[in-house]
Scaffold this motif. Structure first.
Motif, mmCIF file in Angstrom:
data_model
loop_
_atom_site.group_PDB
_atom_site.id
_atom_site.type_symbol
_atom_site.label_atom_id
_atom_site.label_comp_id
_atom_site.label_asym_id
_atom_site.label_seq_id
_atom_site.Cartn_x
_atom_site.Cartn_y
_atom_site.Cartn_z
ATOM 1 N N ASP A 1 13.038 46.001 56.939
ATOM 2 C CA ASP A 1 12.423 44.683 56.829
ATOM 3 C C ASP A 1 13.470 43.603 57.064
ATOM 4 O OD1 ASP A 1 9.840 45.589 56.209
ATOM 5 O OD2 ASP A 1 10.342 45.780 54.085
ATOM 6 N N PHE A 2 13.040 42.484 57.661
ATOM 7 C CA PHE A 2 13.880 41.308 57.868
ATOM 8 C C PHE A 2 13.316 40.186 57.016
ATOM 9 C CE2 PHE A 2 15.797 41.939 62.403
ATOM 10 C CZ PHE A 2 16.234 43.192 62.060
ATOM 11 N N TYR A 3 14.186 39.484 56.295
ATOM 12 C CA TYR A 3 13.770 38.380 55.433
ATOM 13 C C TYR A 3 14.500 37.113 55.867
ATOM 14 C CZ TYR A 3 12.258 42.283 52.563
ATOM 15 O OH TYR A 3 11.662 43.435 52.121
ATOM 16 N N GLY A 4 13.745 36.042 56.042
ATOM 17 C CA GLY A 4 14.336 34.794 56.498
ATOM 18 C C GLY A 4 14.553 33.802 55.374
ATOM 19 N N SER A 5 15.597 33.002 55.529
ATOM 20 C CA SER A 5 15.872 31.922 54.576
ATOM 21 C C SER A 5 15.392 30.616 55.203
ATOM 22 C CB SER A 5 17.370 31.838 54.282
ATOM 23 O OG SER A 5 18.057 31.325 55.406
ATOM 24 N N PRO A 6 15.204 29.590 54.409
ATOM 25 C CA PRO A 6 14.789 28.297 54.961
ATOM 26 C C PRO A 6 15.790 27.722 55.976
ATOM 27 C CG PRO A 6 14.475 28.322 52.582
ATOM 28 C CD PRO A 6 15.222 29.579 52.939
ATOM 29 N N ASP A 7 17.076 28.100 55.866
ATOM 30 C CA ASP A 7 18.068 27.564 56.807
ATOM 31 C C ASP A 7 18.344 28.495 57.991
ATOM 32 O OD1 ASP A 7 19.597 29.528 55.579
ATOM 33 O OD2 ASP A 7 21.033 28.148 54.695
ATOM 34 N N GLU B 1 23.584 35.211 60.809
ATOM 35 C CA GLU B 1 23.567 33.756 60.714
ATOM 36 C C GLU B 1 23.871 33.142 62.069
ATOM 37 O OE1 GLU B 1 25.585 32.781 56.575
ATOM 38 O OE2 GLU B 1 26.609 34.429 57.616
ATOM 39 N N LYS B 2 23.021 32.235 62.522
ATOM 40 C CA LYS B 2 23.262 31.494 63.759
ATOM 41 C C LYS B 2 24.181 30.339 63.411
ATOM 42 C CE LYS B 2 22.670 30.078 68.012
ATOM 43 N NZ LYS B 2 24.015 29.635 68.308
ATOM 44 N N GLY C 1 11.494 36.380 51.020
ATOM 45 C CA GLY C 1 12.214 37.532 50.491
ATOM 46 C C GLY C 1 13.715 37.396 50.571
ATOM 47 N N TYR C 2 14.177 36.275 51.131
ATOM 48 C CA TYR C 2 15.623 36.100 51.275
ATOM 49 C C TYR C 2 16.257 35.825 49.916
ATOM 50 C CZ TYR C 2 20.163 34.342 52.593
ATOM 51 O OH TYR C 2 21.515 34.167 52.690
ATOM 52 N N ARG C 3 17.411 36.442 49.712
ATOM 53 C CA ARG C 3 18.197 36.163 48.513
ATOM 54 C C ARG C 3 19.634 35.952 48.958
ATOM 55 N NH1 ARG C 3 21.038 40.800 48.062
ATOM 56 N NH2 ARG C 3 20.076 42.730 48.683
#
Length: 183
Positions: free
Chosen positions: A4-10, A30-31, A78-80
């Motif tokens: 699974d891949f989880y994204g952060s708001p940034d 991270e881009k 789901g990002y932490r």
């Protein structure tokens, strides 16, 4: 491999756990301002590898790195952040956060070679350096060593990594930066 891949708001992408070399791992992509930083962690959240690629799509680069055919749908929520379950050497609180998590990925212009973590309570810096990461770092930066040093490293990798760890401990101790000690 089903990950699974989880994204952060940034825009960071964190994978779920997967097995590599018989052990559990997870990855963060991270881009940054100039490319994509991919950091692989062990189950304790210690860095075991870090690569920088000049790609523009952090999902595609992450997929390539962990060996899945295509970019997975990125799940929201789901990002932490990356936290090591270690005690701060200054204040004793547990849970050191990865220092780069405090910076928006698009503002990251340089990445420390030695991964840094900070205490959430007092802000004291700590470094994390596994033998696995150090060995890969030496291998990828072999141009920094002369012929004699490379022969010594190739002759006894374990002893060479231990020696390098000792040098690094001294350098960081002089800067009053403690090594992470996993609880």
């Amino acid at each position: 491999m089903d990950v699974d891949f989880y994204g952060s708001p940034d825009g960071r992408i964190l994978t779920g756990e997967y097995r590599k070399g018989g052990v559990q791992r997870f990855c963060l992509s991270e881009k940054t301002a100039g490319g994509v930083l991919i950091t692989e962690f062990n189950i304790n959240s210690e860095v075991v590898n870090q690569v920088y690629v000049e790609g523009k799509d952090n999902c595609a680069e992450l997929s390539r790195y962990i060996g899945v055919c295509d970019c997975r749908p990125v799940k929201a929520g789901g990002y932490r952040g990356i936290v090591i379950n270690a005690r701060c050497s200054a204040c004793g609180s547990v849970g050191l956060r990865r220092s780069l998590d405090a910076v928006r990925p698009s503002e990251i212009r340089s990445v420390p070679v030695i991964p840094l973590f900070a205490c959430g309570q007092c802000g004291k810096s700590h470094y994390s350096l596994t033998d696995e990461y150090l060995a890969l770092l030496v291998q990828s930066k072999s141009s920094l060593f002369d012929k004699e040093e490379l022969e010594q490293i190739d002759g006894d990798r374990e002893a060479s990594v231990r020696l390098l760890q000792e040098y690094i401990i001294r350098i960081f101790a002089s800067k009053k930066i403690s090594r992470v000690k996993i609880e």
